[in-house]
Design a protein around this motif. Structure first.
Motif, mmCIF file in Angstrom:
data_model
loop_
_atom_site.group_PDB
_atom_site.id
_atom_site.type_symbol
_atom_site.label_atom_id
_atom_site.label_comp_id
_atom_site.label_asym_id
_atom_site.label_seq_id
_atom_site.Cartn_x
_atom_site.Cartn_y
_atom_site.Cartn_z
ATOM 1 N N ARG A 12 40.778 48.723 41.716
ATOM 2 C CA ARG A 12 40.849 47.845 40.543
ATOM 3 C C ARG A 12 41.973 48.281 39.612
ATOM 4 N N ASP A 13 42.034 49.563 39.329
ATOM 5 C CA ASP A 13 43.047 50.091 38.414
ATOM 6 C C ASP A 13 44.463 49.954 38.977
ATOM 7 N N ALA A 14 44.615 50.102 40.285
ATOM 8 C CA ALA A 14 45.938 50.055 40.906
ATOM 9 C C ALA A 14 46.492 48.637 40.984
ATOM 10 N N LEU A 15 45.656 47.638 40.905
ATOM 11 C CA LEU A 15 46.111 46.264 41.093
ATOM 12 C C LEU A 15 47.035 45.775 39.985
ATOM 13 N N GLY A 16 46.944 46.375 38.822
ATOM 14 C CA GLY A 16 47.947 46.127 37.801
ATOM 15 C C GLY A 16 47.709 44.980 36.844
ATOM 16 N N THR A 17 47.066 43.933 37.257
ATOM 17 C CA THR A 17 46.827 42.819 36.341
ATOM 18 C C THR A 17 45.335 42.527 36.267
ATOM 19 N N PRO A 18 44.848 42.140 35.095
ATOM 20 C CA PRO A 18 43.429 41.816 34.978
ATOM 21 C C PRO A 18 42.996 40.687 35.911
ATOM 22 N N ALA A 19 43.854 39.696 36.106
ATOM 23 C CA ALA A 19 43.483 38.575 36.976
ATOM 24 C C ALA A 19 43.291 39.029 38.418
ATOM 25 N N LEU A 20 44.194 39.865 38.903
ATOM 26 C CA LEU A 20 44.083 40.360 40.275
ATOM 27 C C LEU A 20 42.879 41.293 40.409
ATOM 28 N N GLN A 22 40.158 41.157 38.653
ATOM 29 C CA GLN A 22 38.963 40.311 38.603
ATOM 30 C C GLN A 22 38.727 39.624 39.942
ATOM 31 N N ARG A 23 39.796 39.195 40.569
ATOM 32 C CA ARG A 23 39.661 38.561 41.894
ATOM 33 C C ARG A 23 39.095 39.546 42.908
ATOM 34 N N PHE A 24 39.625 40.774 42.884
ATOM 35 C CA PHE A 24 39.109 41.821 43.773
ATOM 36 C C PHE A 24 37.626 42.054 43.528
ATOM 37 N N LEU A 25 37.252 42.259 42.266
ATOM 38 C CA LEU A 25 35.847 42.535 41.950
ATOM 39 C C LEU A 25 34.945 41.379 42.361
ATOM 40 N N ALA A 26 35.402 40.163 42.171
ATOM 41 C CA ALA A 26 34.611 39.003 42.577
ATOM 42 C C ALA A 26 34.415 38.982 44.088
ATOM 43 N N GLU A 27 35.487 39.255 44.839
ATOM 44 C CA GLU A 27 35.375 39.253 46.302
ATOM 45 C C GLU A 27 34.464 40.365 46.798
ATOM 46 N N ILE A 28 34.615 41.552 46.240
ATOM 47 C CA ILE A 28 33.810 42.686 46.706
ATOM 48 C C ILE A 28 32.333 42.473 46.343
ATOM 49 N N ASN A 29 32.086 41.833 45.202
ATOM 50 C CA ASN A 29 30.702 41.592 44.772
ATOM 51 C C ASN A 29 30.032 40.463 45.538
ATOM 52 N N ARG A 30 30.809 39.513 46.023
ATOM 53 C CA ARG A 30 30.234 38.386 46.771
ATOM 54 C C ARG A 30 30.156 38.631 48.267
ATOM 55 N N ALA A 31 30.809 39.672 48.751
ATOM 56 C CA ALA A 31 30.865 39.901 50.194
ATOM 57 C C ALA A 31 29.496 40.284 50.746
ATOM 58 N N PRO A 32 29.092 39.661 51.856
ATOM 59 C CA PRO A 32 27.858 40.078 52.527
ATOM 60 C C PRO A 32 28.026 41.520 53.032
ATOM 61 N N ALA A 33 26.938 42.209 53.187
ATOM 62 C CA ALA A 33 26.967 43.626 53.573
ATOM 63 C C ALA A 33 27.821 43.867 54.814
ATOM 64 N N HIS A 34 27.716 42.993 55.804
ATOM 65 C CA HIS A 34 28.460 43.212 57.049
ATOM 66 C C HIS A 34 29.967 42.968 56.898
ATOM 67 N N GLU A 44 42.247 47.521 49.637
ATOM 68 C CA GLU A 44 42.870 48.848 49.643
ATOM 69 C C GLU A 44 44.337 48.719 50.056
ATOM 70 N N ARG A 45 44.593 47.913 51.082
ATOM 71 C CA ARG A 45 45.965 47.682 51.546
ATOM 72 C C ARG A 45 46.800 47.026 50.449
ATOM 73 N N ILE A 46 46.229 46.047 49.770
ATOM 74 C CA ILE A 46 46.936 45.371 48.676
ATOM 75 C C ILE A 46 47.249 46.368 47.560
ATOM 76 N N ALA A 47 46.274 47.200 47.199
ATOM 77 C CA ALA A 47 46.486 48.193 46.144
ATOM 78 C C ALA A 47 47.574 49.187 46.536
ATOM 79 N N LYS A 48 47.554 49.628 47.786
ATOM 80 C CA LYS A 48 48.605 50.543 48.257
ATOM 81 C C LYS A 48 49.976 49.882 48.178
ATOM 82 N N ASP A 49 50.052 48.604 48.530
ATOM 83 C CA ASP A 49 51.317 47.874 48.452
ATOM 84 C C ASP A 49 51.799 47.759 47.007
#
Length: 94
Positions: A12-20, A22-34, A44-49
């Motif tokens: 979250r911190d590495a993504l740089g913008t609040p909008a990005l 927030q998108r990450f947090l929304a995706e990770i929170n909505r993802a089914p366990a599998h 993680e790849r996006i953050a590294k980039d």
């Protein structure tokens, strides 16, 4: 980032913008366990980039401040980006 393992917070911190972030947090929170690992790996790849791009930008800025010429591996994409932006604007997307 250092050699520390990536976490939800560090991504979250590495993504740089609040909008990005927030998108990450929304995706990770909505993802089914599998699907959690795949979603985490994608972001993680996006953050590294993002971190790598920031590092490259800082390197370019430091070189420019020293008066150095850009090295051969730096590509000036300004014209392409401006052309793409104009094309998008003409479609009413921006």
């Amino acid at each position: 980032m250092s050699d520390q393992p990536w976490t939800i917070t560090s991504i979250r911190d590495a993504l740089g913008t609040p909008a990005l972030a927030q998108r990450f947090l929304a995706e990770i929170n909505r993802a089914p366990a599998h699907e959690l690992l795949a979603v985490f790996a994608k972001w993680e790849r996006i953050a590294k980039d993002v971190v790598a791009a920031i590092d490259r930008g800082r390197g370019i800025a430091a070189a420019e401040a020293r008066g150095d010429e850009p090295s051969d591996h730096w590509v000036d994409a300004t014209d392409r980006i401006l052309t793409d932006a104009e094309r998008i604007r003409t479609r009413g997307a921006a």
